[in-house]
Design a protein around this motif. Structure first.
Motif, PDB file in Angstrom:
ATOM      1  N   GLU A 294       0.814  -1.215   0.000  1.00  0.00           N
ATOM      2  CA  GLU A 294       0.000   0.000   0.000  1.00  0.00           C
ATOM      3  C   GLU A 294       0.849   1.268   0.000  1.00  0.00           C
ATOM      4  O   GLU A 294       0.369   2.339  -0.371  1.00  0.00           O
ATOM      5  CB  GLU A 294      -0.922   0.026   1.225  1.00  0.00           C
ATOM      6  CG  GLU A 294      -2.006  -1.004   1.179  1.00  0.00           C
ATOM      7  CD  GLU A 294      -2.865  -1.032   2.424  1.00  0.00           C
ATOM      8  OE1 GLU A 294      -3.912  -1.688   2.379  1.00  0.00           O
ATOM      9  OE2 GLU A 294      -2.495  -0.418   3.459  1.00  0.00           O
ATOM     10  N   ARG A 295       2.098   1.157   0.424  1.00  0.00           N
ATOM     11  CA  ARG A 295       2.956   2.339   0.516  1.00  0.00           C
ATOM     12  C   ARG A 295       3.262   2.935  -0.855  1.00  0.00           C
ATOM     13  O   ARG A 295       3.097   4.132  -1.061  1.00  0.00           O
ATOM     14  CB  ARG A 295       4.279   1.998   1.189  1.00  0.00           C
ATOM     15  CG  ARG A 295       4.153   1.657   2.630  1.00  0.00           C
ATOM     16  CD  ARG A 295       5.532   1.483   3.208  1.00  0.00           C
ATOM     17  NE  ARG A 295       5.485   0.656   4.396  1.00  0.00           N
ATOM     18  CZ  ARG A 295       6.530   0.335   5.090  1.00  0.00           C
ATOM     19  NH1 ARG A 295       7.717   0.727   4.717  1.00  0.00           N
ATOM     20  NH2 ARG A 295       6.409  -0.413   6.158  1.00  0.00           N
ATOM     21  N   GLU A 296       3.759   2.109  -1.754  1.00  0.00           N
ATOM     22  CA  GLU A 296       4.189   2.610  -3.053  1.00  0.00           C
ATOM     23  C   GLU A 296       3.609   1.842  -4.238  1.00  0.00           C
ATOM     24  O   GLU A 296       3.169   2.440  -5.208  1.00  0.00           O
ATOM     25  CB  GLU A 296       5.719   2.570  -3.144  1.00  0.00           C
ATOM     26  CG  GLU A 296       6.414   3.467  -2.142  1.00  0.00           C
ATOM     27  CD  GLU A 296       7.924   3.333  -2.180  1.00  0.00           C
ATOM     28  OE1 GLU A 296       8.450   2.580  -3.027  1.00  0.00           O
ATOM     29  OE2 GLU A 296       8.590   3.989  -1.363  1.00  0.00           O
ATOM     30  N   MET A 297       3.647   0.515  -4.168  1.00  0.00           N
ATOM     31  CA  MET A 297       3.327  -0.276  -5.348  1.00  0.00           C
ATOM     32  C   MET A 297       1.863  -0.178  -5.766  1.00  0.00           C
ATOM     33  O   MET A 297       1.564   0.001  -6.946  1.00  0.00           O
ATOM     34  CB  MET A 297       3.704  -1.742  -5.126  1.00  0.00           C
ATOM     35  CG  MET A 297       3.573  -2.577  -6.378  1.00  0.00           C
ATOM     36  SD  MET A 297       4.494  -1.964  -7.809  1.00  0.00           S
ATOM     37  CE  MET A 297       6.173  -2.302  -7.309  1.00  0.00           C
ATOM     38  N   LEU A 298       0.938  -0.289  -4.823  1.00  0.00           N
ATOM     39  CA  LEU A 298      -0.475  -0.225  -5.201  1.00  0.00           C
ATOM     40  C   LEU A 298      -0.866   1.156  -5.739  1.00  0.00           C
ATOM     41  O   LEU A 298      -1.575   1.237  -6.748  1.00  0.00           O
ATOM     42  CB  LEU A 298      -1.369  -0.666  -4.049  1.00  0.00           C
ATOM     43  CG  LEU A 298      -1.205  -2.128  -3.615  1.00  0.00           C
ATOM     44  CD1 LEU A 298      -2.201  -2.481  -2.517  1.00  0.00           C
ATOM     45  CD2 LEU A 298      -1.297  -3.094  -4.765  1.00  0.00           C
ATOM     46  N   PRO A 299      -0.398   2.242  -5.129  1.00  0.00           N
ATOM     47  CA  PRO A 299      -0.691   3.547  -5.733  1.00  0.00           C
ATOM     48  C   PRO A 299      -0.079   3.698  -7.139  1.00  0.00           C
ATOM     49  O   PRO A 299      -0.709   4.274  -8.032  1.00  0.00           O
ATOM     50  CB  PRO A 299      -0.070   4.548  -4.755  1.00  0.00           C
ATOM     51  CG  PRO A 299      -0.059   3.832  -3.448  1.00  0.00           C
ATOM     52  CD  PRO A 299       0.206   2.389  -3.795  1.00  0.00           C
ATOM     53  N   LEU A 300       1.109   3.170  -7.343  1.00  0.00           N
ATOM     54  CA  LEU A 300       1.724   3.209  -8.669  1.00  0.00           C
ATOM     55  C   LEU A 300       0.889   2.414  -9.672  1.00  0.00           C
ATOM     56  O   LEU A 300       0.624   2.883 -10.786  1.00  0.00           O
ATOM     57  CB  LEU A 300       3.150   2.665  -8.632  1.00  0.00           C
ATOM     58  CG  LEU A 300       3.824   2.525  -9.999  1.00  0.00           C
ATOM     59  CD1 LEU A 300       4.062   3.889 -10.625  1.00  0.00           C
ATOM     60  CD2 LEU A 300       5.123   1.748  -9.877  1.00  0.00           C
TER      61      LEU A 300
ATOM     62  N   PRO B 233       3.611  -1.625  10.404  1.00  0.00           N
ATOM     63  CA  PRO B 233       4.507  -1.860   9.267  1.00  0.00           C
ATOM     64  C   PRO B 233       5.556  -2.915   9.593  1.00  0.00           C
ATOM     65  O   PRO B 233       5.938  -3.107  10.749  1.00  0.00           O
ATOM     66  CB  PRO B 233       5.166  -0.493   9.049  1.00  0.00           C
ATOM     67  CG  PRO B 233       4.202   0.481   9.637  1.00  0.00           C
ATOM     68  CD  PRO B 233       3.591  -0.234  10.819  1.00  0.00           C
ATOM     69  N   ARG B 234       6.005  -3.589   8.559  1.00  0.00           N
ATOM     70  CA  ARG B 234       6.993  -4.657   8.711  1.00  0.00           C
ATOM     71  C   ARG B 234       7.885  -4.712   7.485  1.00  0.00           C
ATOM     72  O   ARG B 234       7.663  -3.991   6.522  1.00  0.00           O
ATOM     73  CB  ARG B 234       6.310  -5.995   8.952  1.00  0.00           C
ATOM     74  CG  ARG B 234       5.398  -6.394   7.790  1.00  0.00           C
ATOM     75  CD  ARG B 234       4.262  -7.285   8.123  1.00  0.00           C
ATOM     76  NE  ARG B 234       3.401  -6.682   9.121  1.00  0.00           N
ATOM     77  CZ  ARG B 234       2.803  -7.355  10.081  1.00  0.00           C
ATOM     78  NH1 ARG B 234       2.923  -8.655  10.152  1.00  0.00           N
ATOM     79  NH2 ARG B 234       2.059  -6.766  10.956  1.00  0.00           N
ATOM     80  N   GLU B 235       8.845  -5.603   7.525  1.00  0.00           N
ATOM     81  CA  GLU B 235       9.732  -5.797   6.384  1.00  0.00           C
ATOM     82  C   GLU B 235       8.956  -6.373   5.211  1.00  0.00           C
ATOM     83  O   GLU B 235       7.998  -7.112   5.406  1.00  0.00           O
ATOM     84  CB  GLU B 235      10.864  -6.770   6.762  1.00  0.00           C
ATOM     85  CG  GLU B 235      11.825  -6.236   7.801  1.00  0.00           C
ATOM     86  CD  GLU B 235      12.667  -5.091   7.292  1.00  0.00           C
ATOM     87  OE1 GLU B 235      13.114  -5.142   6.128  1.00  0.00           O
ATOM     88  OE2 GLU B 235      12.849  -4.118   8.053  1.00  0.00           O
ATOM     89  N   ILE B 236       9.393  -6.042   4.015  1.00  0.00           N
ATOM     90  CA  ILE B 236       8.818  -6.633   2.812  1.00  0.00           C
ATOM     91  C   ILE B 236       9.104  -8.143   2.856  1.00  0.00           C
ATOM     92  O   ILE B 236      10.179  -8.568   3.236  1.00  0.00           O
ATOM     93  CB  ILE B 236       9.445  -6.026   1.542  1.00  0.00           C
ATOM     94  CG1 ILE B 236       9.201  -4.510   1.500  1.00  0.00           C
ATOM     95  CG2 ILE B 236       8.926  -6.700   0.289  1.00  0.00           C
ATOM     96  CD1 ILE B 236       7.748  -4.119   1.403  1.00  0.00           C
ATOM     97  N   ALA B 237       8.123  -8.944   2.468  1.00  0.00           N
ATOM     98  CA  ALA B 237       8.282 -10.412   2.499  1.00  0.00           C
ATOM     99  C   ALA B 237       7.940 -10.987   1.146  1.00  0.00           C
ATOM    100  O   ALA B 237       7.231 -10.388   0.359  1.00  0.00           O
ATOM    101  CB  ALA B 237       7.379 -11.009   3.571  1.00  0.00           C
ATOM    102  N   GLY B 238       8.443 -12.194   0.906  1.00  0.00           N
ATOM    103  CA  GLY B 238       8.084 -12.921  -0.286  1.00  0.00           C
ATOM    104  C   GLY B 238       9.109 -12.863  -1.387  1.00  0.00           C
ATOM    105  O   GLY B 238       9.094 -13.647  -2.296  1.00  0.00           O
ATOM    106  N   PHE B 239      10.017 -11.903  -1.321  1.00  0.00           N
ATOM    107  CA  PHE B 239      11.069 -11.791  -2.319  1.00  0.00           C
ATOM    108  C   PHE B 239      12.181 -10.915  -1.748  1.00  0.00           C
ATOM    109  O   PHE B 239      11.983 -10.202  -0.799  1.00  0.00           O
ATOM    110  CB  PHE B 239      10.526 -11.185  -3.618  1.00  0.00           C
ATOM    111  CG  PHE B 239       9.769  -9.896  -3.389  1.00  0.00           C
ATOM    112  CD1 PHE B 239      10.419  -8.682  -3.370  1.00  0.00           C
ATOM    113  CD2 PHE B 239       8.408  -9.918  -3.182  1.00  0.00           C
ATOM    114  CE1 PHE B 239       9.723  -7.512  -3.138  1.00  0.00           C
ATOM    115  CE2 PHE B 239       7.691  -8.751  -2.966  1.00  0.00           C
ATOM    116  CZ  PHE B 239       8.366  -7.543  -2.935  1.00  0.00           C
ATOM    117  N   ARG B 240      13.321 -10.994  -2.327  1.00  0.00           N
ATOM    118  CA  ARG B 240      14.467 -10.186  -1.869  1.00  0.00           C
ATOM    119  C   ARG B 240      15.202  -9.628  -3.062  1.00  0.00           C
ATOM    120  O   ARG B 240      15.304 -10.135  -4.076  1.00  0.00           O
ATOM    121  CB  ARG B 240      15.419 -11.030  -1.042  1.00  0.00           C
ATOM    122  CG  ARG B 240      14.758 -11.561   0.219  1.00  0.00           C
ATOM    123  CD  ARG B 240      15.207 -10.774   1.413  1.00  0.00           C
ATOM    124  NE  ARG B 240      14.560 -11.297   2.593  1.00  0.00           N
ATOM    125  CZ  ARG B 240      13.735 -10.570   3.323  1.00  0.00           C
ATOM    126  NH1 ARG B 240      13.446  -9.346   3.020  1.00  0.00           N
ATOM    127  NH2 ARG B 240      13.186 -11.072   4.397  1.00  0.00           N
TER     128      ARG B 240
END
Length: 149
Positions: free
Chosen positions: A22-28, A142-149
């Motif tokens: 929701e921070r950056e990717m969905l608005p983009l 908020p937490r760390e991004i998960a699922g990929f690095r």
């Protein structure tokens, strides 16, 4: 039409317990007209049962164990409260929350049982109120991004 003339959907990890997109990717995606196909909209089943309940998956899924934290219990409890007040299954509430985001085109839902399909279809008819959404979202941290690095 050439492939470069249209946008393909973006696949993202997105649910009530992991909202970092929701921070950056969905608005983009919304700005660029890109649809989003969220995976794990039920948080690997965490949103469909009591926090302390276990399943075969929760017992053996090492990656899944790393995704969630004790503070997520409050969100799981909120899903149970909203579902109980509506008289529907928790999966329906969790999916309805994901589906209310206008960039979401189609969440990826595992269908191990007929009931899973029934819940997914029923979620399409649920329109959460602003108060319900606030109840579901208020304990998120908020937490760390998960699922990929």
């Amino acid at each position: 039409m050439a492939t470069s003339d249209y946008f393909l959907p973006e696949v993202k990890f997105y649910n009530l317990l992991h909202r970092e997109e929701e921070r950056e990717m969905l608005p983009l995606c919304a700005d660029q007209g890109i649809g989003v196909i969220p995976w794990s909209p039920l948080a690997r089943g965490r949103l469909t049962r009591d926090w302390d309940a276990t399943s075969a998956r929760s017992e053996t899924d090492e990656f899944g164990k790393s995704l969630y934290q004790e503070s997520d219990r409050q969100i799981v409890d909120a899903v149970a409260e909203v579902a109980g007040a509506r008289g529907v299954d928790r999966a329906q509430v969790a999916l309805a929350w994901v589906l209310r985001n206008p960039v979401v085109t189609s969440p990826i839902v595992g269908m191990g049982r007929d009931k899973h399909l029934d819940d997914a279809l029923a979620a399409l008819a649920i329109e959460l109120t602003d108060d319900e959404v606030e109840q579901l979202e208020k304990h998120y941290t908020p937490r760390e991004i998960a699922g990929f690095r």
